[in-house]
Structures are given as C-alpha cells and as structure tokens.
Scaffold this active site. Structure first.
Site, mmCIF file in Angstrom:
data_model
loop_
_atom_site.group_PDB
_atom_site.id
_atom_site.type_symbol
_atom_site.label_atom_id
_atom_site.label_comp_id
_atom_site.label_asym_id
_atom_site.label_seq_id
_atom_site.Cartn_x
_atom_site.Cartn_y
_atom_site.Cartn_z
ATOM 1 N N LYS A 153 42.583 -24.405 8.811
ATOM 2 C CA LYS A 153 42.011 -25.397 9.725
ATOM 3 C C LYS A 153 42.562 -26.800 9.462
ATOM 4 O O LYS A 153 42.426 -27.685 10.298
ATOM 5 C CB LYS A 153 40.494 -25.391 9.642
ATOM 6 C CG LYS A 153 39.890 -24.117 10.231
ATOM 7 C CD LYS A 153 38.398 -24.217 10.422
ATOM 8 C CE LYS A 153 37.836 -23.029 11.166
ATOM 9 N NZ LYS A 153 37.798 -21.814 10.326
HETATM 10 C C1 LIG Z 1 37.872 -20.489 10.942
HETATM 11 C C2 LIG Z 1 38.429 -19.375 10.118
HETATM 12 C C3 LIG Z 1 38.833 -18.137 10.690
HETATM 13 C C4 LIG Z 1 38.636 -17.822 12.145
HETATM 14 O O1 LIG Z 1 39.484 -18.538 12.994
HETATM 15 P P1 LIG Z 1 39.185 -18.600 14.576
HETATM 16 O O2 LIG Z 1 40.192 -19.516 15.126
HETATM 17 O O3 LIG Z 1 37.770 -19.143 14.683
HETATM 18 O O4 LIG Z 1 39.266 -17.206 15.097
HETATM 19 C C5 LIG Z 1 39.426 -17.196 9.875
HETATM 20 N N1 LIG Z 1 39.579 -17.407 8.549
HETATM 21 C C6 LIG Z 1 39.193 -18.555 7.957
HETATM 22 C C7 LIG Z 1 39.364 -18.706 6.492
HETATM 23 C C8 LIG Z 1 38.603 -19.586 8.707
HETATM 24 O O5 LIG Z 1 38.213 -20.724 8.108
#
Ligand SMILES: *Cc1c(COP(=O)(O)O)cnc(C)c1O
Length: 434
Positions: free
Chosen positions: A107
C-alpha cells in the site's frame, strides 16, 4: 483524462477532482473515460527502460494534462523509490516482493503517489486538506507514512484500540507532526462508521476540506499498475510466454489495477484472485451471484472484506460481460489451515518465508497451475512476514527478525488521543484541533 462516476455516468470530473473528492455522487467510484494503450515497442522492450521511465509512461495518460511532466516524473520516481524484485521460487512460481517500502506492505506505492499528487494540487491554495481514514491495520501505516510532512495536508487516522498489531500501531502513532492517531474504544466497524458520519456532517464539511485515502481513490488505485510492468520487465529476462498472475485480494483494487494494465496491452495469460474464506468474488465467478457478507476474521486480515468495493471496476473493464471476465479471471478460496500449511511447505522446500497474504496467493496459484500444466506465473507478495509474526512463527517454528528500519520505529513513543466511539467526540477533535 476525465473520470466518470460508475453510479452516475453523467458526472465527469478531472484527475484533480477525482483525487480530492475520493468518490462521486451516491458513493460511486470514478473510472477513466478511456483505456489508453501502451505502445507496442514499449512493452516489447520493457527491460531496456528504467523503472522511473516505466512508472512515468504508465501514469502520464491518467494525470499528464493536469500535472506538468517534470513534476509527474518526480512523483513517479518517489513512488517506487525502493526495490520491487521478482524472485524465482519453484519451477513454475515466482514472487514479486512488494514489501520493501517504508511500511513493509504494497500500500506504500498507492499512498505515496496519492499524497504527492494532492500536495501538488494544493500548493497554490491557502486551504489545507484533511485526510480522514479508518484502518484495521495496514492502510493507516501506509497513509501516515506517505503523507508525513507533506505540505498542506493533515492526516487523522482512526484505529480500534488493542486490535492492531504492535508494529502496525507504531506505524500509526509514532510519527506525530501532521499525523494524528485517534485510538477508538471500539471495533474497526465503529471507526469506519465515524469516518462516514464525518463525511456527511454539514458543520464539519463547512469548516474542513475532508478527503479519504482509501483504496477506491483513483490516485491510490491507478499507480498500482506500475508494479505489474516492473514484474514483466523482470519476467521477460527469464521467460518467453506471458505469466499467470495471482493476487491476494480483499477490496480488489490491486488486482483491478493489474487487469487494467492488461487491457492496455500488458501481456498476461490469466489472473487468479486469491481470497481467504471471505470469498464473495470466487463465489460470484462460480455462481454469477454477487452476495456481500459480513466479514470473518482470518490470518490474512488485510483481506477480510465482505463487500469488495473495486469489483465494479473490474466488471466495467470487461463491459459487464461475464463470459469475457471468466475467461481471464479465476478465483480461489484458501482457508487458514491451508495458509499455515503453505507457509510451512514453502519454507521447508525452498527456504522462502511467505506472509499469510502471500501464502494465500501461493496456494491459489499452485492449484491453478496444477490444472494447467505447462503454464508458469508469479504471485504478488503484499506484506513482509515480520508484519504477521505469530502466524509465520506458528507455521515455520522460526522467529523472524525485525528489519533495521522497524527496530528504530519500535523504540519511538506512541502518541494518540483516545476517544469513545461516538461522533461528538470525533467532531470535537476535528473542529478544535484541525
Ligand atoms: C490491502 C492488502 C491486500 C488486499 O489488497 P486489495 O487491493 O484490497 O485487494 C492484500 N494484502 C495485504 C498485505 C494488504 O495490506
């Protein structure tokens, strides 16, 4: 580029408006008016381009008429200012490591891009923007880090007291300056409800320019395409065919960015959406019935989503044609027991440590490839295993060491304001402090 609201197609906004507003009327998601194609020679020669050039070419059609080239190049370079290696693990599975950013989860990429775009758009305004966000863990850390010390921006993060991991809590609470952390005596759902109420409160909105930094914001969603290109750049050095790409999915923003890149000309054989038992989308792909549910807590908690917001964007990319969608996308459900088994097996066989989210993807890709002999692919490893030490230690019996950058953080002091889960408390904080 203009963006339209998926709930009201006549609402069209600029990239700036879409980034600042977050969402449109009736909570509709914004979607780009066209799907700009990559030049063929660019894709064919990816290994010859620098990461910064790839990131810039990826994003220029989406923001380029509103952000000058030199500024956008700098934003792109800062967004991917860390390693994103593709590592070969088994005969047919590679891992794209997306956890080398400052908060050790993917993220960081979206949060860094979005914060810098907002800062550019706000530089000539004398109002500041307040980013208000509820987090169950990872989002808050990435947003705090991405927006830290960015001029013109205040960040207020709500998180449920005692329900985030120690590393996650420090990432939210130890920065200070323009980042405020509110520790809510309640659940994540309480935090989210407070945030929603703030967005619809007239008094708050009359005094404060609020925006959200969750994954439906186009400025967080679109830059995720970049790392699919960086994966292909590395893939092409060792393979000739197109890969099967498997993405651990919760709100489906990440995989949707990959599918968008595919529609622009990125070679991909197939996508697999790997879910834990919160598997609304895999069920939909089997039954064609979309039935949102209450979330169930799992080891891969960032994917505990019962009503994935971004799936409507995937449907839009396939023009709502289920048959086209199901040719290109499969789903798989992986239980916690299978997640732990996979972490332990991959550690034993290959000496590679997966985190629970990566393990869900690994297992799903293994299953898919078993049914499709001769194909190869990669998973997106979305978090560093140290963020989920309990599960990883349970599966492998090994204690994982904390990377240097985190060790510093863990020594810093936690600063929070504790509030009860009622809106007056949040409103009071916002109006007095911001
Ligand atoms: C947010 C997150 C996801 C999921 O991603 P999306 O874009 O919401 O499908 C998967 N793994 C981790 C570690 C995350 O922080």
């Amino acid at each position: 580029m203009k963006y339209y609201n998926l709930n009201h197609k006549d609402e069209k906004v600029s990239f700036e408006q879409a980034s600042v507003k977050g969402q449109g009327k009736d909570k509709g998601l914004f979607f780009p008016e066209s799907v700009p194609q990559f030049e063929k020679s660019f894709i064919e020669n990816l290994p010859e381009f620098s990461n910064e050039e790839i990131a810039f070419r990826c994003m220029k059609d989406f923001a380029g008429d509103e952000i000058p080239e030199a500024v956008l190049r700098k934003i792109c370079a800062e967004t991917i200012d860390f390693d994103i290696p593709l590592k070969n693990i088994s005969e047919n599975i590679s891992v794209l490591e997306l956890f080398h950013g400052p908060t050790l989860a993917f993220k960081d990429v979206g949060a860094r891009f979005m914060s810098r775009c907002l800062s550019y758009f706000l530089q000539n305004e004398n109002r500041k923007v307040t980013v208000l966000v509820a987090t169950s863990g990872d989002t808050g850390g990435a947003v705090a880090n991405g927006f830290y010390e960015v001029p013109g921006i205040e960040v207020v993060i709500l998180y449920p007291k005692n329900r985030v991991s120690p590393v996650q809590e420090k990432q939210l609470t130890a920065l200070g300056k323009n980042i405020s952390a509110l520790e809510v005596n309640g659940s994540f759902d309480d935090c989210q409800a407070l945030v929603k109420q703030a967005f619809s409160d007239q008094e708050v909105n009359a005094q404060i320019l609020l925006t959200s930094a969750n994954s439906i914001n186009v400025a967080r969603w679109l830059p995720q395409q970049i790392y699919y290109l960086l994966a292909l750049k590395q893939w092409k050095k060792h393979h000739t065919g197109a890969p099967v790409i498997c993405v651990p999915s919760g709100n489906f923003g990440n995989i949707c960015a990959g599918i968008l890149a595919y529609h622009r000309g990125l070679p991909a054989d197939h996508f697999v959406a790997a879910c834990n038992i919160n598997d609304v989308v895999p069920e939909y792909l089997k039954t064609q019935k979309m039935e949102p549910r209450k979330t169930v807590a799992t080891l891969s908690n960032a994917m505990d989503v019962g009503n994935p917001s971004n799936f409507v964007r995937i449907m839009e990319l396939f023009h709502q044609e289920f048959d086209d969608l199901s040719c290109m996308l499969s789903g798989d459900t992986v239980t916690d027991a299978e997640t732990l088994n996979t972490i332990s097996e991959v550690e034993e066989k290959y000496g590679y440590t997966l985190d629970p989210h990566g393990a869900v993807a690994y297992r799903a890709l293994e299953d898919y490839l078993a049914g499709h002999p001769g194909k190869k692919g990669f998973i997106l490893e979305t978090a560093h295993p140290v963020k989920f030490p309990e599960a990883v230690e349970k599966a492998t019996g090994k204690i994982i060491s904390i990377p240097g950058s985190l060790a510093n953080l863990m020594e810093k002091e936690k600063k929070t304001v504790e509030i009860n889960p009622n809106f007056e408390a949040l409103k009071d904080f916002l109006l007095k402090t911001i």
